[in-house]
Write an enzyme that holds these catalytic residues in place. Sequence first.
Site, PDB file in Angstrom:
ATOM      1  N   ASP A   7       0.723  -1.169   0.043  1.00  0.00           N
ATOM      2  CA  ASP A   7      -0.111  -0.126   0.027  1.00  0.00           C
ATOM      3  C   ASP A   7       1.024   1.135   0.108  1.00  0.00           C
ATOM      4  OD1 ASP A   7      -2.190   1.682   0.140  1.00  0.00           O
ATOM      5  OD2 ASP A   7      -2.337   1.856   2.390  1.00  0.00           O
ATOM      6  N   GLY A  40      -2.999   9.099  -4.077  1.00  0.00           N
ATOM      7  CA  GLY A  40      -4.106   9.362  -4.507  1.00  0.00           C
ATOM      8  C   GLY A  40      -4.371  10.847  -5.085  1.00  0.00           C
ATOM      9  N   CYS A  70      -4.298  -1.489  -2.041  1.00  0.00           N
ATOM     10  CA  CYS A  70      -4.647  -0.131  -2.441  1.00  0.00           C
ATOM     11  C   CYS A  70      -5.104   0.093  -3.739  1.00  0.00           C
ATOM     12  CB  CYS A  70      -3.012   0.499  -2.656  1.00  0.00           C
ATOM     13  SG  CYS A  70      -3.170   2.380  -2.969  1.00  0.00           S
ATOM     14  N   ASN A  71      -6.408   0.531  -3.494  1.00  0.00           N
ATOM     15  CA  ASN A  71      -7.323   0.778  -4.547  1.00  0.00           C
ATOM     16  C   ASN A  71      -6.562   1.785  -6.019  1.00  0.00           C
ATOM     17  OD1 ASN A  71     -10.238  -0.259  -4.016  1.00  0.00           O
ATOM     18  ND2 ASN A  71      -9.110   0.323  -2.146  1.00  0.00           N
ATOM     19  N   THR A  72      -5.862   2.642  -5.103  1.00  0.00           N
ATOM     20  CA  THR A  72      -5.287   3.853  -6.118  1.00  0.00           C
ATOM     21  C   THR A  72      -4.375   3.219  -6.954  1.00  0.00           C
ATOM     22  OG1 THR A  72      -5.791   5.319  -4.353  1.00  0.00           O
ATOM     23  CG2 THR A  72      -4.294   6.014  -6.132  1.00  0.00           C
ATOM     24  N   GLU A 146      -3.014   8.499   8.333  1.00  0.00           N
ATOM     25  CA  GLU A 146      -1.467   8.293   8.484  1.00  0.00           C
ATOM     26  C   GLU A 146      -0.962   9.267   9.648  1.00  0.00           C
ATOM     27  OE1 GLU A 146       0.888   6.682   6.559  1.00  0.00           O
ATOM     28  OE2 GLU A 146      -0.861   5.726   5.317  1.00  0.00           O
ATOM     29  N   THR A 179      -8.393   1.701   1.040  1.00  0.00           N
ATOM     30  CA  THR A 179      -8.291   0.961   2.225  1.00  0.00           C
ATOM     31  C   THR A 179      -8.008   1.987   3.458  1.00  0.00           C
ATOM     32  OG1 THR A 179      -5.978   0.676   1.587  1.00  0.00           O
ATOM     33  CG2 THR A 179      -7.382  -1.104   1.266  1.00  0.00           C
TER      34      THR A 179
HETATM   35  N1  DGL Z   1      -4.935   3.194   0.456  1.00  0.00           N
HETATM   36  C1  DGL Z   1      -4.930   3.742  -0.781  1.00  0.00           C
HETATM   37  C2  DGL Z   1      -6.278   3.079  -1.574  1.00  0.00           C
HETATM   38  O1  DGL Z   1      -6.604   2.322  -1.309  1.00  0.00           O
HETATM   39  C3  DGL Z   1      -4.478   5.067  -1.220  1.00  0.00           C
HETATM   40  C4  DGL Z   1      -4.165   6.276  -0.326  1.00  0.00           C
HETATM   41  C5  DGL Z   1      -3.412   7.141  -0.771  1.00  0.00           C
HETATM   42  O2  DGL Z   1      -2.349   7.293  -0.702  1.00  0.00           O
HETATM   43  O3  DGL Z   1      -3.888   8.181  -1.537  1.00  0.00           O
HETATM   44  O4  DGL Z   1      -6.640   3.992  -2.483  1.00  0.00           O
END
Ligand code: DGL
Length: 254
Positions: A7, A40, A70-72, A146, A179
């Site tokens: 992530d 993001g 991490c979806n991003t 964070e 996440t």
């Molecule tokens: N945790 C990450 C996600 O699931 C992204 C967070 C980030 O770094 O902006 O998208």
Amino acid sequence: MKVAFFDSGFGGLSVLNEALHRFNGCEFIYFADTKNVPYGVKSVEQITALSLRACEFLASLNVKAIIIACNTATSAAVAKLRANLDVPIIGMEPAVKQALKISTNCILTATNATINGTKLDNLLTTLNAHERVAKLALPGLVEFAENLEFNSQNVREYLERELNRFDLKEYGSLVLGCTHFNYFKDTMREILPKNVVFIDGIDGTLRRLSEILPAIKTGQGENKISYFCSYEKCEKDEKIATLLKRLEAMREIK
Ligand code: DGL
């Protein structure tokens, strides 16, 4: 069984934490790109370069699979990661399909990069769901998480302001499409009408992991975890312990 979680920061601990409940005898590696979080708000090119570097590093540790928790990073880079690495890569996509099975309309929360990404647009087109999904970027929650800021007045005001952009009673579910957002289920729960259900992609991701590595289901003994913060090995410190404790509390909130 050695499996890596990647992530941008500590949001992916929500996936690791659930894996610790499901599997035994695994060697988990958790990689947080703490020097580069948040992803993001970065460009697709930047996210792809950072993700590729991190996953090349994880692949070199001989893991049996990498979970992009991490979806991003999944949105921007999963195709490139799969094309460049031999190890199985499990991505995470906002669980919109699941949400629309149980509700007519849903609110999709994610980072700006995920919301503006081609991958999400394609998914909504495939599901013919553009009209049924209200998109909401919540980049502030990544920063709050964070910084271990969970229950402050700032968090509450931020979430109230953002969620109240919508007529909340019109929605049956809210997709946690990042996440990092799992840390804030308690405050969201207080703001959302009771009937709005949370949907995250964690269960689907871990089911995919056991499909790819069926032996993971029969492991015995304690799990071991190693942590990396942007390529430096780090111990399970106070911050990680606090985050895991927080996630345990959030597991009960539906
Ligand atoms: N945790 C990450 C996600 O699931 C992204 C967070 C980030 O770094 O902006 O998208």
